[in-house]
Scaffold this active site. Structure first.
Site, PDB file in Angstrom:
ATOM      1  N   LYS A 548     -14.354  26.517 -36.500  1.00  0.00           N
ATOM      2  CA  LYS A 548     -13.269  26.802 -36.039  1.00  0.00           C
ATOM      3  C   LYS A 548     -12.350  25.741 -35.203  1.00  0.00           C
ATOM      4  CE  LYS A 548     -13.408  31.113 -37.448  1.00  0.00           C
ATOM      5  NZ  LYS A 548     -12.530  31.568 -38.497  1.00  0.00           N
ATOM      6  N   ARG A 549     -11.179  25.671 -35.684  1.00  0.00           N
ATOM      7  CA  ARG A 549     -10.399  24.655 -34.624  1.00  0.00           C
ATOM      8  C   ARG A 549     -10.698  25.437 -33.057  1.00  0.00           C
ATOM      9  NH1 ARG A 549      -6.902  20.528 -35.248  1.00  0.00           N
ATOM     10  NH2 ARG A 549      -5.440  21.511 -34.394  1.00  0.00           N
ATOM     11  N   LYS A 554     -10.026  31.656 -30.595  1.00  0.00           N
ATOM     12  CA  LYS A 554     -11.239  31.824 -31.396  1.00  0.00           C
ATOM     13  C   LYS A 554     -12.500  31.973 -30.706  1.00  0.00           C
ATOM     14  CE  LYS A 554      -8.685  29.315 -35.057  1.00  0.00           C
ATOM     15  NZ  LYS A 554      -8.801  29.761 -35.943  1.00  0.00           N
ATOM     16  N   LYS A 652     -15.427  31.214 -47.213  1.00  0.00           N
ATOM     17  CA  LYS A 652     -16.385  30.199 -47.752  1.00  0.00           C
ATOM     18  C   LYS A 652     -17.870  30.394 -47.435  1.00  0.00           C
ATOM     19  CE  LYS A 652     -12.402  27.345 -46.910  1.00  0.00           C
ATOM     20  NZ  LYS A 652     -11.438  26.515 -45.941  1.00  0.00           N
TER      21      LYS A 652
END
Length: 813
Positions: A548-549, A554, A652
């Site tokens: 994750k950025r 997040k 993904k």
């Protein structure tokens, strides 16, 4: 010369022999040598690995050219509706392998390189990532281009050819250091400059209102030079185009009235114009109101709309003669999709062209504009929504400010007519935000100027309708849609995890697939980690990965607390969270520093030994994702419910056989629906719970005082356990968590730890773990970008996807 192949590589190479036609291989070798000789001007005595890569890239590109030209001819013959996907970011990654896969050339190229004594993987590693994006939004755009070509849509991606993409990240003494990403240093074999389609873009100046309408005068001109990149569909002989604009100063730029000595400075000043396409802004989910950024946004929109209208007016391939002048047909032939608010200027720019240049009435131009444009929203975070200062707008784009004011005046008239006397609603729905510095709300502009507005997961679209855009939804509910994101299976399965598709796995069945292939991927990734990070990982342990950025929502910090808790318990399962980022702000850099500090302590602890390892993956990008994702056992998707629009990393991982631990946020909700909630590890607050906690008031100290393991972890961070030389280093993070944490990390901590315990218990039962993996892989079909694009095409663009192939071109013609 290349080094000799290892036994492993030789077996891999030999395995494809016989699958590739002899004629194909012979022709590829001949063309490879021709490019080495005539394009690179080298022979095998002096050629470098990079020369070999360029020779191979040009050889593969040859197979694109005929299909590319034939595709464009086909579009001009059939005159279909065309979709223009405008995005400030396209995170394409590498192109060579993707092209070989889509053209069914991979086996033949593999065999040709083997016969020439070259290692295909070494050549592929020479390619620079085209990192013209920050993360999810840019990678989504890349997946969409792939799907649009694979579904036979006449589609174009338009963006900026940044000279420097997302920066290269180095970790030095635990801190992030940025380096420029000079991705074009060695050239780009996949692009073709098109100077004949160069377009002028204007800035500054003033407007003159006369009997013939409005003129924008005394403007400064910058030229937009297009570079085209082919985008092949999957084995259907269709090759679409991504056109990226590069800024060039015109010859007369600042050369008027120069005196002796002024010429040199005038030429140097050309850089000011060309800075527009110099660098990608490295901000994700954060709006920065810089003049250069607004210039970039208008630059891509102005050049693109000129191109769209030029193509609309002509109908014959290669012609410049105007054949179509009735702009009422524009929405029947053109669909413009705005990827977030960054290309929002397309709306006032299209109005300017139609009203000022094509002399249409305002009402007719507005009807055309709304029916042509559609807007995708990617975030609910307030700090991410673009709000441009009116003063900056007036200075840089004076005519567009007038147009925005007129759009707003007419819009508010409609609002007032529907909700008479509701002044508060007028204020909320205005495109212009008053109070303090006047700002233009670009999301409001996009909604008003588009016929369709969509979120990117069902929960996200519902939140938009219920909160952020509630007033607009109540007024025009027919505009609002959902288009759950997807990923291209070509890159994220066929390319990065080909073992899943091998004939061997199909023979042995799914159980073999779920054990043998991931284990091999883990082994390869463990070798990569040891080579690049000097940390030895046991490939039989669980690979728990968070991609994750770095951003507070997040919640990498929640993962940090989980690692510390397990460290304090003397964990018996190995975890290797790989948490990459390219943040543009201070807090994110401090989070990175905390992760690396925890890793330093954990990885060197003699008691914990090999049972727990923490690795921060440096300089994460598409190419590294293609290695990490197939090796994952557990995917961390732990954002606060209601904050992640969708996520695509989660898809993904799911496609590649990792199980998900996550909150009911973004696309996790639909993943749980498709695979069965019991086959994901769901924990924490739901959106309603977060709303209730907001109403009640979130008090972090209550959790801190009630949960001894949480208190211990926070005290260790605050007391310098992970930073003994600088005990106060992380006081700022602790202060944020304790006193002003918008994303409520502590509220989900207890449930997260309990959920991780379930993960660890299940991992010790391979049969039950594998059952869940199978359900996840079987349930991930919905998350193909082909499904997403088919929905966009039918429900927004008014186009019909097709799986028909174009005839293959005669390459010998």
């Amino acid at each position: 010369m290349s080094k000799p192949l290892s036994d492993h590589d030789r077996k891999k190479q030999i395995s494809v022999r016989g699958l590739a036609g002899v004629e194909n291989v012979t022709e590829l070798k001949q063309n490879f040598n021709r490019h080495l000789h005539f394009t690179l001007v080298k022979d095998r005595n002096v050629a470098t690995k990079r020369d070999y890569y360029f020779a191979l890239a040009n050889t593969v590109r040859d197979h694109l050219i005929g299909r590319w030209i034939r595709t464009q001819q086909h579009y001009y013959e059939k005159d279909p509706k065309r979709v223009y996907y405008i995005s400030l970011e396209f995170y394409m990654g590498r192109t060579l392998q993707n092209t070989m896969v889509n053209l069914a050339l991979e086996n033949a190229c593999d065999e040709a390189m083997y016969q020439l004594g070259l290692d295909m993987e070494e050549l592929e590693d020479m390619e620079e990532d085209a990192g013209l994006g920050n993360g999810g939004l840019g990678r989504l755009a890349a997946c969409f281009l792939d799907s649009m070509a694979s579904l036979g849509l006449a589609a174009y991606g338009y963006g900026i050819r940044y000279e420097f993409g997302i920066f290269n990240q180095k970790i030095v003494n635990g801190w992030q250091v940025e380096e420029a990403d000079d991705w074009l240093r060695y050239g780009n074999p996949w692009e073709k400059a098109r100077p004949e389609y160069m377009r002028p873009v204007r800035f500054y100046g003033r407007t003159e209102h006369g009997p013939d309408g409005v003129k924008w005068v005394d403007a400064q001109v910058v030229l937009a030079l297009p570079y085209d990149t082919p985008v092949p569909g999957y084995r259907n002989n269709i090759v679409n185009t991504m056109r990226l604009w590069s800024a060039k100063a015109p010859c007369e730029f600042n050369l008027k009235d120069f005196n002796v000595g002024g010429y040199i400075q005038a030429v140097l000043d050309r850089n000011l114009a060309e800075n527009i396409s110099r660098v990608l802004y490295p901000n994700d989910n954060f709006f920065e109101g810089k003049e250069l950024r607004l210039k970039q946004e208008y630059f891509v929109v102005s050049a693109t709309l000129q191109d769209i209208i030029r193509r609309f007016k002509v109908s014959k391939f290669g012609s410049r003669e105007i054949a179509r002048t009735d702009f009422s047909k524009l929405p029947d032939k053109v669909a413009i999709q705005l990827n977030d608010t960054h290309p929002a200027m397309a709306i006032p720019e299209l109005m300017r062209v139609l009203v000022d240049e094509e002399k249409l009435s305002w009402d007719k131009a507005w009807d055309i504009c709304v029916r042509t444009c559609a807007y995708t929203n990617h975030t609910v975070l307030p700090e991410a929504l673009e709000r441009w200062p009116v003063d900056l707008f007036a200075h840089l784009l004076p005519r567009h400010l007038e147009i925005v004011y007129e759009i707003n005046r007419r819009h508010l008239e409609r609002v007032a007519a529907k909700y008479p006397g509701d002044n508060d609603r007028l204020r909320r729905m205005s495109l212009i935000e008053e109070g303090g510095q006047k700002r233009i709300n670009m999301a409001h502009l996009c909604i008003v100027g588009s016929h369709a507005v969509n979120g990117v997961a069902q929960i996200h679209s519902d939140i938009l309708k219920a909160t952020v855009f509630k007033d607009f939804y109540e007024m025009e509910p027919h505009k609002f849609q959902n288009k759950t994101n997807g990923i291209t299976p070509r890159r994220w399965l066929v390319m990065c995890n080909p073992g899943f598709l091998s004939p061997l796995c199909r023979c042995f069945g799914v159980f073999f697939l779920c054990f043998s292939v991931p284990q091999e991927n883990k082994l390869k990734f463990a070798v990569h980690l040891e080579e690049h990070y000097k940390v030895k990982i046991n490939p039989n342990s669980m690979f728990d990965i968070q991609v994750k950025r770095i951003h507070e929502y997040k919640r990498q910090l929640l993962n940090c607390l989980h690692i510390i808790t397990y460290f304090n318990r003397d964990a018996s399962v190995l975890l290797s969270p790989c948490i990459p980022a390219a943040p543009g702000y201070h807090t994110a850099k401090m989070i990175i520093r905390l992760i690396t500090a925890i890793g330093d302590v954990v990885n060197n602890d003699p008691v914990i030994g090999d049972r727990l390892k923490v690795i921060f993956l440096e300089n994460y990008r598409v190419t590294l994702a293609e290695k990490a994702i197939p090796a994952a056992d557990l995917s961390e998707q732990i954002s606060t419910a209601g904050t992640e629009a969708s996520g695509t990393g989660n898809m993904k991982f799911m496609l590649n056989g990792a199980l998900t631990i996550g909150t009911m946020d973004g696309a996790n909700v639909e993943m749980a629906e498709e695979a069965g909630e019991d086959n994901l590890f769901i924990f924490g607050m739901r959106v309603d719970d977060v709303d209730k906690l907001d109403m009640k008031g979130y008090h972090a100290e209550e959790y801190y005082n009630r949960l001894p393991e949480l208190k211990q972890a926070i005290d260790q961070i605050a007391g310098g356990f992970f930073s003994p030389k600088q005990p106060d280093l992380f006081k700022e993070i602790v202060n944020m968590l304790m006193h002003h944490d918008r994303f409520k990390v502590f509220a989900d901590y207890e449930d997260y730890i309990k959920c991780q315990e379930k993960v660890n218990a299940l991992y010790k039962n391979p049969k039950e773990w594998t059952k869940k993996v199978i359900y996840n892989i079987a349930g991930c079909g919905k998350f193909s970008s082909d499904r997403t694009i088919a929905q966009y095409a039918r429900e927004i663009w008014g186009m019909e996807p097709t799986l028909e192939k174009l005839p293959a071109p005669d390459d010998k013609q």
